[in-house]
Design a protein around this motif. Structure first.
Motif, PDB file in Angstrom:
ATOM      1  N   GLU A  84      19.088 -17.571 -17.431  1.00  0.00           N
ATOM      2  CA  GLU A  84      18.601 -18.808 -16.793  1.00  0.00           C
ATOM      3  C   GLU A  84      19.681 -19.890 -16.802  1.00  0.00           C
ATOM      4  O   GLU A  84      19.811 -20.633 -15.820  1.00  0.00           O
ATOM      5  N   GLU A 123      14.430 -12.867 -11.320  1.00  0.00           N
ATOM      6  CA  GLU A 123      13.126 -13.373 -11.781  1.00  0.00           C
ATOM      7  C   GLU A 123      12.084 -12.244 -11.833  1.00  0.00           C
ATOM      8  O   GLU A 123      11.176 -12.284 -12.655  1.00  0.00           O
ATOM      9  N   GLU A 176       7.440 -16.709 -13.507  1.00  0.00           N
ATOM     10  CA  GLU A 176       8.560 -15.893 -13.010  1.00  0.00           C
ATOM     11  C   GLU A 176       8.164 -15.142 -11.739  1.00  0.00           C
ATOM     12  O   GLU A 176       8.941 -15.070 -10.784  1.00  0.00           O
ATOM     13  N   HIS A 199      12.675 -10.723 -15.101  1.00  0.00           N
ATOM     14  CA  HIS A 199      12.146 -11.599 -16.155  1.00  0.00           C
ATOM     15  C   HIS A 199      10.627 -11.484 -16.257  1.00  0.00           C
ATOM     16  O   HIS A 199      10.063 -11.462 -17.344  1.00  0.00           O
TER      17      HIS A 199
HETATM   18 FE   LIG Z   1      13.613 -16.278 -14.784  1.00  0.00          FE
END
Ligand SMILES: [Fe+2]
Ligand SMILES: [Fe+2]
Length: 189
Positions: free
Chosen positions: A70, A153, A123, A156
């Motif tokens: 990030e 993302e 996310e 994630h």
């Molecule tokens: Fe992320």
């Protein structure tokens, strides 16, 4: 922490309506400026989980790596702003995240599960919207950046989902569906 294919199936998010993209494309400067803070907050949220759960080695490792990703995204978005000759702005707050966080239960172990799932939803939603932008932008470098953020993302989201699964193997799926429904209700408010 094993990776499970199609983990995202546990988190059925409703599709963003077409009006969102039209509004975003109409004011790209705000989208990019806000996105700097989205990435910054994602890094801070990951680090806050390390502060809260230092005894969970898998979580500490995954969140340290995620915060690293990030902060790299913050650098990339900051470079995008510079390239556009656009100054960064202050964070104007985020009602969406605040509404979601309001569903996090206070008592452990529910609290950990809810925090992981709320972050998974954030996310997942951000991946969806970055993907919509990537598909619609004219500038190839910006498009490429948003496409690469979309892929990150999604990874994630799956990291949070696997941590949620490990934290509450019996209840995580039902709670993921519940929170996804609450998120959808919040979006249409
Ligand atoms: Fe992320
Ligand atoms: Fe990111």
């Amino acid at each position: 922490m094993d990776e499970v294919p199609d983990l995202g199936d546990a988190l059925p998010l409703t599709a963003t309506g077409p009006a969102w993209l039209a509004v975003a494309l109409d004011d790209l400067s705000s989208v990019h400026a806000d996105h700097l803070h989205c990435e910054r907050k994602a890094a801070q949220s990951a680090l806050s989980l390390i502060r809260a759960y230092p005894e969970r080695a898998d979580l500490v490792d995954a969140m340290a790596r995620l915060a690293h990703d990030e902060t790299r995204h913050v650098v990339q978005v900051a470079h995008l702003l510079t390239r556009r000759g656009q100054p960064a702005s202050y964070d104007h707050g985020d009602d969406y995240a605040a509404r979601l966080r309001a569903h996090i239960r206070g008592r452990e172990p529910d609290r950990l599960l809810d925090r992981l799932l709320v972050f998974a939803i954030i996310e997942g939603r951000s991946a969806e919207r970055l993907g919509l932008l990537a598909g619609a932008l004219d500038d190839p470098r910006t498009r490429e950046l948003y496409a690469s953020l979309t892929a990150a993302e999604i990874r994630h989201r799956d990291t949070f989902l696997s941590l949620a699964r490990d934290a509450a193997p019996k209840t995580w799926r039902a709670r993921a569906a519940e929170l996804a429904a609450l998120e959808a209700a919040g979006l249409s408010e």
